[in-house]
Design an enzyme around this catalytic site. Structure first.
Site, PDB file in Angstrom:
ATOM      1  N   ASP A  50      -4.062   6.902  -7.240  1.00 54.55           N
ATOM      2  CA  ASP A  50      -4.249   7.976  -6.260  1.00 54.55           C
ATOM      3  C   ASP A  50      -2.903   8.642  -5.941  1.00 54.55           C
ATOM      4  O   ASP A  50      -2.834   9.580  -5.147  1.00 54.55           O
ATOM      5  CB  ASP A  50      -4.981   7.497  -5.004  1.00 54.55           C
ATOM      6  CG  ASP A  50      -4.235   6.423  -4.242  1.00 54.55           C
ATOM      7  OD1 ASP A  50      -3.210   5.909  -4.768  1.00 54.55           O
ATOM      8  OD2 ASP A  50      -4.674   6.067  -3.131  1.00 54.55           O
ATOM      9  N   ASP A  89      -7.828   3.960  -9.039  1.00 51.79           N
ATOM     10  CA  ASP A  89      -7.673   3.651  -7.616  1.00 51.79           C
ATOM     11  C   ASP A  89      -8.890   4.101  -6.823  1.00 51.79           C
ATOM     12  O   ASP A  89      -9.385   5.221  -7.021  1.00 51.79           O
ATOM     13  CB  ASP A  89      -6.468   4.419  -7.047  1.00 51.79           C
ATOM     14  CG  ASP A  89      -5.251   3.549  -6.882  1.00 51.79           C
ATOM     15  OD1 ASP A  89      -5.408   2.356  -6.558  1.00 51.79           O
ATOM     16  OD2 ASP A  89      -4.135   4.068  -7.074  1.00 51.79           O
ATOM     17  N   LYS A 118      -8.961  -0.302  -8.449  1.00 52.21           N
ATOM     18  CA  LYS A 118      -7.878  -0.949  -7.697  1.00 52.21           C
ATOM     19  C   LYS A 118      -8.086  -0.631  -6.220  1.00 52.21           C
ATOM     20  O   LYS A 118      -8.381   0.514  -5.862  1.00 52.21           O
ATOM     21  CB  LYS A 118      -6.508  -0.456  -8.175  1.00 52.21           C
ATOM     22  CG  LYS A 118      -5.335  -1.045  -7.356  1.00 52.21           C
ATOM     23  CD  LYS A 118      -4.011  -0.920  -8.092  1.00 52.21           C
ATOM     24  CE  LYS A 118      -3.374   0.437  -8.006  1.00 52.21           C
ATOM     25  NZ  LYS A 118      -3.048   0.901  -6.635  1.00 52.21           N
ATOM     26  N   GLU A 185       3.779  -4.285  -4.554  1.00 48.13           N
ATOM     27  CA  GLU A 185       4.674  -3.125  -4.465  1.00 48.13           C
ATOM     28  C   GLU A 185       5.740  -3.323  -3.390  1.00 48.13           C
ATOM     29  O   GLU A 185       5.420  -3.714  -2.266  1.00 48.13           O
ATOM     30  CB  GLU A 185       3.836  -1.862  -4.162  1.00 48.13           C
ATOM     31  CG  GLU A 185       4.694  -0.602  -4.045  1.00 48.13           C
ATOM     32  CD  GLU A 185       3.894   0.690  -4.184  1.00 48.13           C
ATOM     33  OE1 GLU A 185       2.672   0.651  -4.416  1.00 48.13           O
ATOM     34  OE2 GLU A 185       4.530   1.761  -4.039  1.00 48.13           O
TER      35      GLU A 185
HETATM   36  O1  KIV Z   1      -1.320   5.259  -7.159  1.00 46.76           O
HETATM   37  C1  KIV Z   1      -0.479   4.704  -7.883  1.00 46.76           C
HETATM   38  O2  KIV Z   1       0.125   5.315  -8.768  1.00 46.76           O
HETATM   39  C2  KIV Z   1      -0.218   3.290  -7.664  1.00 46.76           C
HETATM   40  C3  KIV Z   1       0.916   2.669  -8.411  1.00 46.76           C
HETATM   41  C4  KIV Z   1       2.205   3.222  -7.994  1.00 46.76           C
HETATM   42  C5  KIV Z   1       0.881   1.197  -8.361  1.00 46.76           C
HETATM   43  O3  KIV Z   1      -0.899   2.673  -6.911  1.00 46.76           O
END
Ligand code: KIV
Length: 254
Positions: A50, A89, A118, A185
């Site tokens: 996201d 995500d 995710k 993270e």
């Molecule tokens: O949204 C994203 O790109 C992420 C990564 C940075 C892990 O969650």
């Protein structure tokens, strides 16, 4: 019978099996050309993050990103991918309103071509449980979780004893629930090392030092497409000035 495109892709099972064998590589893509480049380069996991919000759509952060936007970009990425696993995500608002809503949103992303979703944080375990029960692999995301930026600010997590202990407990909880991996993270390298060695599932770090089972970055940061990437990013190219030069060459040529 010939294998279909998705049958040739890496899966949650493949990713789990890589732990303790070799490092897992994961990068973001939001569109067809970048997904094709990453897939052909041999990346293990393509994340339709996201971060699409700030990186691809010009929003201030990830919060405005909608499910519809994630679906459209997952479809584009999925059309390009042959061998990598595609993880998408769940954007802000899709898993905080109860398990029924969360499952319905996750199903939409799987129908768009994602093989897993995710989910940030460990506050909505009931939603994660419902999604896993439906047969959808879930990747957790702990430490700094960008969807909570209004609460956390952009800051390193896991510096205090309480935060450290909470991150460790949450990681164990996500593993117990059946998540197939966890992104960690912006936490101190030592904490990332401890979490990685205490879990049986792979821990994929970003700004979390070298000791995780894999590493993830935003591709645009890695390639130097934007001028100021986070300080933990080791750029592998500096494409912004190269692209600008090529564009100016075209302008001059006409
Ligand atoms: O949204 C994203 O790109 C992420 C990564 C940075 C892990 O969650």
């Amino acid at each position: 019978m010939e294998k279909t495109q998705t049958q040739k892709r890496k899966t949650a099972k493949t990713v789990k099996s890589l732990k303790n064998h070799r490092k897992i590589s994961m990068l973001t893509a939001y569109d067809y050309p970048f997904a094709k480049l990453l897939d052909e380069a041999g990346i293990d996991i393509i994340l339709v993050g996201d971060s699409l919000g700030n990186v691809g759509l010009g929003y201030k952060n990830t919060l405005p990103v909608t499910l519809t936007e994630m679906i459209i970009h997952t479809q584009a990425v999925s059309r390009a991918v042959n061998q990598a696993m595609v993880v998408t995500d769940m954007p802000f608002g899709t898993f905080q309103q109860g398990p029924k809503h969360a499952l319905s949103c996750a199903i939409d992303l799987i129908k768009a071509g994602a093989q897993a979703v995710k989910i940030e944080g460990a506050q909505h375990l009931d939603s994660i449980k419902a999604i896993i029960r439906a047969g959808i692999p879930v990747m957790g995301h702990l430490g700094f979780t960008p969807q909570s930026v209004n609460q956390l600010g952009y800051s390193i997590q896991g510096k205090s004893k309480l935060q450290t202990s909470n991150i460790k407990k949450d990681a164990k909880r996500l593993e117990k629930l059946g998540c197939f991996s966890v992104v960690l993270e912006l936490v101190p390298p030592d904490l990332a090392k401890q979490v990685s060695s205490s879990l049986k599932i792979p821990v994929i770090g970003i700004g979390a030092g070298p000791h995780c089972d894999g590493q993830v970055l935003v591709t645009h940061d890695l390639l130097g497409l934007y001028p100021n990437p986070p300080s933990f990013v080791k750029k592998q190219a500096n494409l912004n000035p190269l692209i600008k030069k090529a564009l100016q060459k075209f302008i001059k040529s006409i």
